[in-house]
Design a protein around this motif. Sequence first.
Motif, PDB file in Angstrom:
ATOM      1  N   LEU A 162       1.087  -1.047  -0.038  1.00  0.00           N
ATOM      2  CA  LEU A 162      -0.045  -0.264  -0.190  1.00  0.00           C
ATOM      3  C   LEU A 162       0.928   0.859  -0.255  1.00  0.00           C
ATOM      4  O   LEU A 162       1.796   1.181   0.800  1.00  0.00           O
ATOM      5  CB  LEU A 162      -0.776   0.097   1.216  1.00  0.00           C
ATOM      6  N   HIS A 163       0.687   2.309  -0.965  1.00  0.00           N
ATOM      7  CA  HIS A 163       0.983   3.276  -0.695  1.00  0.00           C
ATOM      8  C   HIS A 163       1.527   3.878   0.358  1.00  0.00           C
ATOM      9  O   HIS A 163       0.128   4.118   1.391  1.00  0.00           O
ATOM     10  CB  HIS A 163       0.410   5.009  -2.022  1.00  0.00           C
ATOM     11  N   LEU A 192      -9.164  -8.071  -6.754  1.00  0.00           N
ATOM     12  CA  LEU A 192      -8.409  -6.817  -6.824  1.00  0.00           C
ATOM     13  C   LEU A 192      -7.407  -6.599  -7.075  1.00  0.00           C
ATOM     14  O   LEU A 192      -6.506  -5.359  -7.217  1.00  0.00           O
ATOM     15  CB  LEU A 192      -8.986  -6.175  -6.213  1.00  0.00           C
ATOM     16  N   SER A 193      -6.771  -7.512  -6.657  1.00  0.00           N
ATOM     17  CA  SER A 193      -5.142  -7.687  -6.630  1.00  0.00           C
ATOM     18  C   SER A 193      -5.202  -7.136  -7.770  1.00  0.00           C
ATOM     19  O   SER A 193      -4.734  -7.697  -9.184  1.00  0.00           O
ATOM     20  CB  SER A 193      -4.594  -9.303  -6.455  1.00  0.00           C
ATOM     21  N   VAL A 245      -1.688  -2.428  -5.343  1.00  0.00           N
ATOM     22  CA  VAL A 245      -1.104  -3.540  -4.868  1.00  0.00           C
ATOM     23  C   VAL A 245      -1.535  -5.063  -4.569  1.00  0.00           C
ATOM     24  O   VAL A 245      -2.498  -5.509  -5.376  1.00  0.00           O
ATOM     25  CB  VAL A 245      -2.828  -2.853  -3.136  1.00  0.00           C
ATOM     26  N   ARG A 246      -1.386  -5.478  -3.206  1.00  0.00           N
ATOM     27  CA  ARG A 246      -1.757  -7.441  -3.774  1.00  0.00           C
ATOM     28  C   ARG A 246      -2.765  -7.650  -2.484  1.00  0.00           C
ATOM     29  O   ARG A 246      -3.017  -7.366  -1.140  1.00  0.00           O
ATOM     30  CB  ARG A 246      -0.523  -7.820  -3.148  1.00  0.00           C
ATOM     31  N   VAL A 247      -3.572  -8.141  -2.659  1.00  0.00           N
ATOM     32  CA  VAL A 247      -5.386  -8.679  -1.871  1.00  0.00           C
ATOM     33  C   VAL A 247      -4.508 -10.005  -1.707  1.00  0.00           C
ATOM     34  O   VAL A 247      -4.651 -10.427  -2.804  1.00  0.00           O
ATOM     35  CB  VAL A 247      -6.187  -8.005  -2.550  1.00  0.00           C
ATOM     36  N   GLN A 248      -4.644 -10.254  -0.226  1.00  0.00           N
ATOM     37  CA  GLN A 248      -4.557 -11.886  -0.219  1.00  0.00           C
ATOM     38  C   GLN A 248      -4.819 -12.337   0.987  1.00  0.00           C
ATOM     39  O   GLN A 248      -5.566 -11.077   2.219  1.00  0.00           O
ATOM     40  CB  GLN A 248      -2.656 -12.562   0.244  1.00  0.00           C
TER      41      GLN A 248
END
Length: 410
Positions: free
Chosen positions: A53-54, A107-108, A117-120
Amino acid sequence: RGRDRSRSKSREARRVDKEREREEQRRKEDEEERRRQIEDATRGDRTVMIVCLHHKADERDVYEFFSTNAGKVRDVQIIRDARTGRSKGLAYIEFYLQEATLKALALSGQAIKGQAVRVQPSQAEKNRAAQAAKAAISYTAPRETPLRLYVGGLTDSLANISEEELKKLFSPFGEIEFIDLHRDPYTNKCKGFAFVQFKNASEAREAMTAMNGFQLAGKELKVGIATSDMQAGEQGPALALGGSGATLDSLDDGAKAQGPNGVLGLLKDSSDRLALMQKLQGSSSASGAAPGGLRPMFPGLAGMTAAVNTNPSSTIVLHGMFNPAQVNLQSDPEFFNDIEADVEQECRKYGSVLKVWPDQSSTRGDVWVRFTDVASSTNCQRALDRRWFAGQQIIAEFTTESAWAATVRS
């Protein structure tokens, strides 16, 4: 008499009403508790973790993005540094419905505030199992006893070493109770050896395994279990680990098992030491990091192979501190200043820092760091190597004065 009967009935009615109210209150409390338990049990399944995340993105940015694209968001928690309040690039998002987590996972790779961003999944089951195991261990684990180590080889370039520098060198392995550094009464220089006592014997053995044969300022350290005759005389007998034919005392039961090459309790050379460290690290050493980006089980072993194979210096370079492809100085002109401040804050945990310099032209996201002494840089390299920062793995390496002079601009 009729009036008394009426009063008695009235009191009985009031008592019955109060009993019904209490019963109703207990029923509501039980239902609320069951609802809360069910909610707690499913919270992990309704939560996702955001990585990369930024650092300028706040809770509202995250809330609006996932509310629009995934579903109704119940809570957003961005992980921040406790002292500076800066985002660490990680966040947890809890949804009202479990179906929304499936949409969030899809949405990853999407961008929030200009950064992908990477969503997990939040790995709730693993976390619950780890907490249960930790609770069980806390009840059954026996209390450890202190263990004292002998540290030899403190001569020539290491004759002026201080207790504080020794503490910085050994403290990553565990809590140190005291350090006994033997000095010459006339020159105030070290006589060549010292004793380091750890609060827990297991941590002392980890330090002994990793630091015996460690190259520091051109000298090889000799680290082993301290015996009573060592502490009584000027120079003790052969060390418990790395000595020439010595046997281990009763405190070192764990080290009596066969070494990597079948030698009982002894490490003959550097290849044996590296083999033993790889064995202790297990699969972590093969992949370069523990599963999930966690630090290895033994805190002092991360990056030890690099420290043994190269000459430690007071300067290190950290690869992977930022992704050059995602740097946009027009939207974030303070990006490199923020990186410099974050790195300096982290590195000061291991000693005095003279300079931090992010290489803006680097293709590997390099940040160069100079410490006041080798012991501090060694501790920092050992602690940061193979760790994760903002979704990227850090590689910490020692560098030379010539490389520093050719790269770093003042």
